[in-house]
Design an enzyme around this catalytic site. Structure first.
Site, PDB file in Angstrom:
ATOM      1  N   ALA A 253      -1.639  -6.724   0.942  1.00 32.59           N
ATOM      2  CA  ALA A 253      -1.997  -8.114   1.245  1.00 32.59           C
ATOM      3  C   ALA A 253      -1.821  -8.441   2.722  1.00 32.59           C
ATOM      4  O   ALA A 253      -2.598  -9.192   3.299  1.00 32.59           O
ATOM      5  CB  ALA A 253      -1.156  -9.064   0.390  1.00 32.59           C
TER       6      ALA A 253
ATOM      7  N   CYS B 136       4.318   2.013  12.169  1.00 33.52           N
ATOM      8  CA  CYS B 136       5.362   2.713  11.411  1.00 33.52           C
ATOM      9  C   CYS B 136       5.974   3.855  12.203  1.00 33.52           C
ATOM     10  O   CYS B 136       7.083   4.280  11.929  1.00 33.52           O
ATOM     11  CB  CYS B 136       4.788   3.258  10.112  1.00 33.52           C
ATOM     12  SG  CYS B 136       3.978   1.988   9.157  1.00 33.52           S
TER      13      CYS B 136
ATOM     14  N   ASN C 236      -6.033   3.783  10.365  1.00 28.59           N
ATOM     15  CA  ASN C 236      -5.242   2.676  10.914  1.00 28.59           C
ATOM     16  C   ASN C 236      -5.070   2.739  12.425  1.00 28.59           C
ATOM     17  O   ASN C 236      -4.844   1.719  13.062  1.00 28.59           O
ATOM     18  CB  ASN C 236      -3.864   2.619  10.239  1.00 28.59           C
ATOM     19  CG  ASN C 236      -3.142   3.953  10.283  1.00 28.59           C
ATOM     20  OD1 ASN C 236      -3.681   4.971   9.851  1.00 28.59           O
ATOM     21  ND2 ASN C 236      -1.931   3.966  10.809  1.00 28.59           N
TER      22      ASN C 236
ATOM     23  N   ALA D 183       0.820  -1.219   0.000  1.00 30.19           N
ATOM     24  CA  ALA D 183       0.000   0.000   0.000  1.00 30.19           C
ATOM     25  C   ALA D 183       0.852   1.266   0.000  1.00 30.19           C
ATOM     26  O   ALA D 183       0.448   2.288  -0.548  1.00 30.19           O
ATOM     27  CB  ALA D 183      -0.951  -0.001   1.193  1.00 30.19           C
ATOM     28  N   THR D 184       2.047   1.207   0.592  1.00 27.23           N
ATOM     29  CA  THR D 184       2.916   2.397   0.587  1.00 27.23           C
ATOM     30  C   THR D 184       3.288   2.769  -0.845  1.00 27.23           C
ATOM     31  O   THR D 184       3.192   3.933  -1.246  1.00 27.23           O
ATOM     32  CB  THR D 184       4.183   2.151   1.431  1.00 27.23           C
ATOM     33  OG1 THR D 184       3.797   2.036   2.801  1.00 27.23           O
ATOM     34  CG2 THR D 184       5.177   3.298   1.296  1.00 27.23           C
TER      35      THR D 184
ATOM     36  N   GLN E 193      -6.671  -0.622   5.371  1.00 26.24           N
ATOM     37  CA  GLN E 193      -7.308  -1.099   6.606  1.00 26.24           C
ATOM     38  C   GLN E 193      -8.773  -1.492   6.419  1.00 26.24           C
ATOM     39  O   GLN E 193      -9.391  -1.979   7.361  1.00 26.24           O
ATOM     40  CB  GLN E 193      -7.216  -0.017   7.695  1.00 26.24           C
ATOM     41  CG  GLN E 193      -5.815   0.260   8.189  1.00 26.24           C
ATOM     42  CD  GLN E 193      -5.262  -0.850   9.087  1.00 26.24           C
ATOM     43  OE1 GLN E 193      -5.970  -1.755   9.501  1.00 26.24           O
ATOM     44  NE2 GLN E 193      -3.973  -0.775   9.375  1.00 26.24           N
TER      45      GLN E 193
END
Length: 404
Positions: free
Chosen positions: A204, A328, A155, A75-76, A183
Site C-alpha cells: 500500500a 532498504c 525499484n 510486499a516483503t 513498484q
C-alpha cells in the site's frame, strides 16, 4: 514552494488525505473499530464489510476476483509467502526456482533461505537495460522447476519486464509464476484476467496508502496452493493468520481505488515532470541513464554522474530527498547490486542517484531540484582531480594506481 523537497517516491509515498480520512473513520469508539472476525455482533459485521470492500477495491485495480486477494503486512511478507509457500507445498514436484540478480532483497534473501533448506535457485543476469527477457527464462527452465519469480518494475531503475510474455512461457511449461508488483501497481496497467500470473505481491505504501499493509494475489483458476508461514486462527482462508487491521485495509483499498481512477492522467503528468527534469540536467557531461530508455515507468529516473561520488552529491543536495540505491540497502556503502548486475562499473554505480517523482511533485520543485543538481555536480567536479584528468584527455580506466 516548501523545502525540503521530496523526490524519493519509490522508497515510500505520503498517505493521500482522502485515504487518511477513510482510515480515521475506523479507529475510535464511535467509528468502525470492531474485529472483522467477530461474528456475533454488529461491530464485527461492519468491520468485515469494510475489509471486504477494501478487498474488492484492490481486486478491481488489477482485474482479479476479490477472493484471490490475501492480506499481508506488505510486499516483503507477500514475497516471503509466495516463495516459501510454493516451495514448501510443491517440493515433491521439484526443487528448482528461477529469479534474477536484480530482484528486491525480499525475494533474494528469501531465495537464499530456500537454498539453505535444500532448494536450488538460478539467478538470471538481466540485460544492460535491466530487463529479463522470456528467452533468458526459457534457457534455464528445467523439468524440476516449480517457480519463476520476477519483478514487474525494478525499484532502482524503473525498467519494466514483459510479464505477459514470460507468463505465457511459464504457463505452457506448467511452472508457477510470481511477480512482485510493488513498484508497478497504480503505475502500469495490470489485468490478471489476461496475464498468466499465478501470484502477485502488492504494497500500500508505494501507492499513497499506509505502511504495514500489503496483499498477495493467489490465482484460483488455475488454483495455486500455498503452505502458510504464519499460523494461528486460520484467517485469510488459512493462508495468513492474524487479526485483520481494518483501518489499514480500508486505507489500502481507497488508495488502490484512487489509483485506478487517476492512473492515466497522473502518468501523463509524471512523465511531463520527469522529461522536464531530465531536459534541464541533460546538458551535464558524462551523464548516464540507468535502466531501459524505453520500457520504463516515468516515475523513476536513475542517473549516474561520472566523476562524482554519489554520497557526496547526496550531501550537497541537502534540501532535496533522493536516494542512491534502494531505501532498504542504501545504508551500506557497497555500490548498488542492481547497477553492478546491469554491467555498470563501480565508479558509475557509485555515482548514481535515483530521482522518483509522485503525486505531490510540482513543476517548481522539479525546476529547483534540476538547478541544484547541475550546480552540485559542477562544483564537485571542479574539486575532482579525476575530472581534470578526464578533461585533459587521460583515459582513467587505463591508469594503474600504485599502492603506497
Amino acid at each position: 514552494m516548501k523545502l525540503p523537497i521530496y523526490l524519493d517516491y519509490s522508497a515510500t509515498t505520503p498517505v493521500d488525505p482522502r485515504v487518511a480520512q477513510k482510515m480515521a473513520d475506523c479507529l475510535l469508539v464511535d467509528g468502525n473499530f470492531g474485529n472483522p472476525a467477530s461474528r456475533s455482533h454488529v461491530f464485527g459485521w461492519k468491520a468485515e464489510e469494510a475489509v471486504e470492500n477494501g478487498r474488492r477495491q484492490v481486486a478491481e485495480l488489477i482485474n482479479a476476483d476479490p477472493r484471490e486477494i490475501v492480506w499481508t503486512s506488505g510486499a516483503t511478507e507477500s514475497d516471503n509467502l509466495a516463495l516459501k509457500g510454493v516451495a514448501h507445498f510443491y517440493q515433491t514436484k521439484g526443487k528448482h526456482i528461477i529469479t534474477s540478480k536484480i530482484e528486491h532483497k525480499a525475494v533474494l534473501d528469501t531465495a537464499r533461505q530456500l537454498e539453505r533448506e535444500g532448494f536450488e535457485v538460478t539467478y538470471l543476469e538481466p540485460g544492460e537495460d535491466g530487463i529479463v527477457t522470456p528467452a533468458m527464462v526459457e534457457a534455464v527452465l528445467r523439468d524440476d522447476t516449480i517457480l519463476v519469480s520476477l519483478m514487474h518494475v525494478n525499484n532502482e531503475v524503473g525498467s519494466i519486464n514483459d510479464i505477459a510474455a514470460i507468463g505465457e512461457l511459464t504457463r505452457s511449461r506448467g511452472v508457477l509464476f510470481h511477480v512482485d508488483a510493488a513498484q508497478s501497481a497504480g503505475k502500469v496497467e495490470i489485468d490478471l484476467q489476461k496475464l498468466k500470473v499465478d501470484l502477485m505481491s502488492f504494497s500500500a505504501h508505494k501507492v499513497y496508502g499506509p505502511k504495514g499493509i500489503g496483499a498477495l494475489y493467489v490465482s484460483r483458476k488455475p488454483r495455486v496452493r500455498l503452505e502458510a508461514i504464519i499460523h494461528g486462527g486460520g484467517h485469510e482462508r488459512g493462508m495468513r493468520s492474524g487479526t485483520l487491521p481494518t483501518h489499514q485495509i480500508v486505507g489500502m483499498g481507497e488508495a488502490f481505488a484512487i489509483a485506478k481512477q487517476e492512473m492515466v492522467a497522473e502518468n501523463a503528468r509524471i512523465k511531463a515532470l520527469s522529461d522536464r527534469f531530465f531536459k534541464q540536467v541533460s546538458d551535464l557531461e558524462e551523464l548516464y541513464v540507468n535502466g531501459s530508455q524505453t520500457a520504463r515507468v516515468p516515475h523513476n529516473l536513475n542517473l549516474s554522474f561520472n566523476y562524482v561520488e554519489g554520497e557526496s552529491l547526496l550531501m550537497s543536495l541537502k534540501d532535496i530527498a533522493v536516494s542512491s540505491g534502494s531505501a532498504c540497502t542504501s545504508a551500506s556503502l557497497e555500490p548498488s547490486y542492481v547497477l553492478r548486475a546491469l554491467g555498470r562499473n563501480d565508479e558509475l554505480a557509485h555515482s548514481s542517484i535515483r530521482f522518483s517523482f509522485g503525486r505531490f511533485t510540482t513543476e517548481e520543485e522539479v525546476d529547483y531540484a534540476a538547478q541544484k543538481v547541475c550546480e552540485a555536480v559542477n562544483k564537485l567536479r571542479e574539486l575532482s582531480p579525476l575530472w581534470d584528468m578526464y578533461k585533459d584527455g587521460v583515459d582513467i580506466s587505463k591508469i594503474e594506481w600504485a599502492a603506497h
